[in-house]
Design a protein around this motif. Structure first.
Motif, PDB file in Angstrom:
ATOM      1  N   UNK A  70       0.811  -1.251   0.072  1.00 21.31           N
ATOM      2  CA  UNK A  70      -0.003   0.108   0.096  1.00 21.31           C
ATOM      3  C   UNK A  70       0.801   1.142  -0.040  1.00 21.31           C
ATOM      4  N   UNK A  71       1.084   1.791  -1.216  1.00 19.93           N
ATOM      5  CA  UNK A  71       2.069   2.845  -1.539  1.00 19.93           C
ATOM      6  C   UNK A  71       1.325   3.938  -2.348  1.00 19.93           C
ATOM      7  N   UNK A  72       0.573   4.820  -1.284  1.00 21.94           N
ATOM      8  CA  UNK A  72       0.219   6.124  -2.113  1.00 21.94           C
ATOM      9  C   UNK A  72       1.060   6.924  -2.340  1.00 21.94           C
ATOM     10  N   UNK A  73       0.876   7.527  -3.651  1.00 26.86           N
ATOM     11  CA  UNK A  73      -0.075   7.331  -4.701  1.00 26.86           C
ATOM     12  C   UNK A  73       0.304   6.593  -5.943  1.00 26.86           C
ATOM     13  N   UNK A  74       1.386   5.644  -5.582  1.00 28.29           N
ATOM     14  CA  UNK A  74       2.069   5.080  -6.621  1.00 28.29           C
ATOM     15  C   UNK A  74       1.425   3.746  -7.025  1.00 28.29           C
ATOM     16  N   UNK A  75       0.976   2.692  -5.996  1.00 27.64           N
ATOM     17  CA  UNK A  75       0.848   1.378  -6.097  1.00 27.64           C
ATOM     18  C   UNK A  75       0.057   0.742  -5.121  1.00 27.64           C
ATOM     19  N   UNK A  76      -0.672  -0.111  -5.165  1.00 24.79           N
ATOM     20  CA  UNK A  76      -1.475  -1.005  -4.263  1.00 24.79           C
ATOM     21  C   UNK A  76      -1.425  -2.411  -4.601  1.00 24.79           C
ATOM     22  N   UNK A  95      -1.226   0.452 -10.316  1.00 19.94           N
ATOM     23  CA  UNK A  95      -0.100   1.307 -10.689  1.00 19.94           C
ATOM     24  C   UNK A  95      -0.654   2.463 -11.267  1.00 19.94           C
ATOM     25  N   UNK A  96       0.090   3.698 -10.505  1.00 27.54           N
ATOM     26  CA  UNK A  96      -0.429   5.050 -11.004  1.00 27.54           C
ATOM     27  C   UNK A  96       0.777   5.828 -11.589  1.00 27.54           C
ATOM     28  N   UNK A  97       0.833   6.323 -12.727  1.00 27.62           N
ATOM     29  CA  UNK A  97       2.129   7.090 -13.088  1.00 27.62           C
ATOM     30  C   UNK A  97       1.289   8.330 -13.706  1.00 27.62           C
TER      31      UNK A  97
END
Length: 160
Positions: A70-76, A95-97
């Motif tokens: 759980x690593x806001x805002x990059x991945x879960x 994943x958010x880029x």
């Protein structure tokens, strides 16, 4: 191990895109076409590494999943703890880029499922069916997610 993936570009920043993906309760039910009910288990009240959720699908199966990252805002990332009999394993992740398209800032959101079938001898028949069914589901879900990222009421309720 088979995988299905879907991506969508949305016109919001990664922090907001991440927050939409992690909505719960009535907000999640408003946009996610897969979920009939979802709740935290084990006393948790918010997502985070080690937290478990119970999810009931609209079509019937129930799964208990655990956040493995759980690593806001990059991945879960989540993995199945208990679920339908035909999955030996199941995991999902976002994943958010940050990405600019045609001069507009936004976010590329990627969603992936990884799974294996049991019993193993059933895999040659079940995996192609799984690819089709899970592929259809993940595309429908990510398209619904993209619409949620444009929904002023959902965005206003994020509180960040």
């Amino acid at each position: 191990m088979p995988q299905v993936t879907a991506q969508v570009w949305v016109r919001i920043d990664p922090e907001t895109a991440f927050a939409v993906s992690q909505t719960t309760g009535d907000v999640r039910l408003r946009w996610d076409p897969f979920i009939r009910a979802q709740r935290f288990v084990g006393g948790a009240t918010a997502p985070g590494k080690g937290v478990r959720t119970l999810t009931k699908a609209r079509v019937g199966p129930t799964m208990i999943s655990e956040y493995v990252s759980y690593r806001p805002p990059t991945s879960v990332g989540m993995t199945m703890v208990k679920g339908p009999w035909f999955f030996a394993s199941f995991g999902g992740g976002w994943r958010f880029t940050a990405e600019t398209r045609d001069g507009t800032d936004g976010t590329l959101a990627s969603w992936k499922y990884t799974y294996s079938i049991k019993p193993a001898w059933l895999s040659p028949v079940a995996e192609p069916i799984g690819q089709w069914l899970l592929g259809r589901e993940i595309r429908a879900r990510i398209n619904a997610y993209a619409r949620a990222c444009e929904d002023d009421e959902i965005l206003a309720g994020l509180g960040h």
